[in-house]
Write an enzyme that holds these catalytic residues in place. Structure first.
Site, PDB file in Angstrom:
ATOM      1  CG  ASP A 188      -1.648  -1.527   1.302  1.00 29.28           C
ATOM      2  OD1 ASP A 188      -2.162  -1.778  -0.048  1.00 29.28           O
ATOM      3  OD2 ASP A 188      -2.585  -1.978   2.226  1.00 29.28           O
ATOM      4  N   GLY A 234       3.904  -1.823  12.756  1.00 29.39           N
ATOM      5  CA  GLY A 234       2.778  -1.336  12.187  1.00 29.39           C
ATOM      6  C   GLY A 234       2.188  -0.837  10.631  1.00 29.39           C
TER       7      GLY A 234
HETATM    8  O1  RIB Z   1      -2.063  -4.841   2.865  1.00 32.84           O
HETATM    9  C1  RIB Z   1      -2.515  -3.907   4.249  1.00 32.84           C
HETATM   10  C2  RIB Z   1      -3.328  -4.132   4.577  1.00 32.84           C
HETATM   11  O2  RIB Z   1      -4.446  -5.342   4.254  1.00 32.84           O
HETATM   12  C3  RIB Z   1      -3.367  -3.717   6.212  1.00 32.84           C
HETATM   13  O3  RIB Z   1      -3.613  -2.468   6.385  1.00 32.84           O
HETATM   14  C4  RIB Z   1      -5.291  -4.866   6.554  1.00 32.84           C
HETATM   15  O4  RIB Z   1      -6.079  -3.931   7.071  1.00 32.84           O
HETATM   16  C5  RIB Z   1      -5.167  -5.586   5.058  1.00 32.84           C
HETATM   17  O5  RIB Z   1      -6.591  -4.478   4.332  1.00 32.84           O
END
Ligand code: RIB
Length: 299
Positions: free
Chosen positions: A251, A286
């Site tokens: 992400d 985290g």
């Molecule tokens: O890609 C990581 C995310 O995948 C985490 O934050 C968790 O919430 C899932 O959506």
């Protein structure tokens, strides 16, 4: 407005474990963190921390987590006009991170499963002002498809992160996106092709190119990313990092890529920056807590 994220939010419940328990067994885990997560929210927060103006279209529940999630979006400078409350639980994600920084994630979609095409249509005027729409697969597929159709009408490029992998995803309905950003296993599920070697990955990516998607960016974890387009393929190595927690690194990559691309329209430079940003995130524990702000990292 720069980026519209139409996607999920979750509360991450992260246990740092020495090993997974077997069936019927109880095992002590040495540490635990709770924080804001969800692939959509993570990507939005990463882009916003780097300086993009971000609009979030998402649904939170009617529980104790919802208010904190909305406050977290606002604290990160994200437009929350289309963060909607829902008669449901908030999305939650129990996550297990082992001593080698590898993670296993369970998701309970909760309110995210109620984000419907009408929610996106209600945000149409705000979305129309954005330079890119970013999506993942923690919301209903019909909402993903409807948003891609809306993006075509508005002439806005879409980046689709097909995560988590969903066997029900129809390639035909997502072929109009400008960027698709899977990891290796997502690429394999999407194309039905093996991804064991570099050549396999390129061949599988060509299935997506042949379907009409002009840019396939496959994230390879510690090996970086490979960008496949009609001009050929280019592997862009990761920056070396001592990982402690890889949760949310994908992400971080997408949030940073979207930020850089809307500023420069230079795909290769945006991947170089995204590799560096994701590499920095794995050195910290985290999910969103590991994302640097503009000024804390140089590209
Ligand atoms: O890609 C990581 C995310 O995948 C985490 O934050 C968790 O919430 C899932 O959506």
């Amino acid at each position: 407005m720069d980026i519209a994220v139409v996607g999920s939010n979750m509360v991450d419940l992260i246990s740092y474990i020495t090993r997974m328990p077997s069936e019927g067994e109880t095992v002590e885990a040495p540490d635990f963190r709770m924080g804001c997560g969800g692939k959509g929210a993570n990507q939005a927060v990463a882009a916003s921390r780097l300086g993009s103006q971000v609009l979030m279209v998402t649904r939170v529940g009617n529980d104790m987590f919802a208010e904190n999630t909305i406050k977290n979006f606002a604290a990160n400078g994200i437009d929350t006009k289309y963060v909607m409350r829902t008669e449901a639980t908030s999305g939650v994600a129990p996550i297990f991170v082992d001593s080698e920084s590898r993670n296993s994630i369970l998701i309970v979609k909760g309110a995210n499963a109620r984000l419907c095409p009408d929610d996106v249509m209600n945000a149409k005027d705000a979305i129309a002002k954005c330079k890119i729409i970013v999506m993942q697969l923690e919301i209903p597929l019909e909402t993903v498809y409807a948003t891609i159709d809306l993006a075509e009408e508005l002439n806005i490029p879409v980046l689709l992160n097909p995560a988590p992998a969903d066997p029900a995803l129809q390639l035909e309905k997502v072929k109009k996106v400008k960027f698709i950003v899977p990891n290796e296993s997502e690429l394999s599920l999407l194309t039905g092709m093996p991804v064991d070697t570099h050549e396999d990955i390129i061949n599988a990516a060509h299935v997506l190119l042949d379907a009409g998607i002009p840019n396939v960016i496959v994230t390879l974890g510690s090996k970086g990313a490979v960008w496949i387009s009609s001009s050929g393929d280019k592997t862009i190595p990761a920056t070396s990092a001592e990982p402690v927690d890889s949760t949310g690194a994908g992400d971080a990559f997408i949030g940073c890529f979207s930020h850089m691309w809307t500023k420069t329209e230079d795909i290769e430079a945006s991947i170089v920056a995204a590799n560096k940003y994701a590499g920095d995130s794995v050195t910290k524990r985290g999910t969103q807590t590991s994302y640097a702000k503009a000024g804390d990292i140089e590209f």
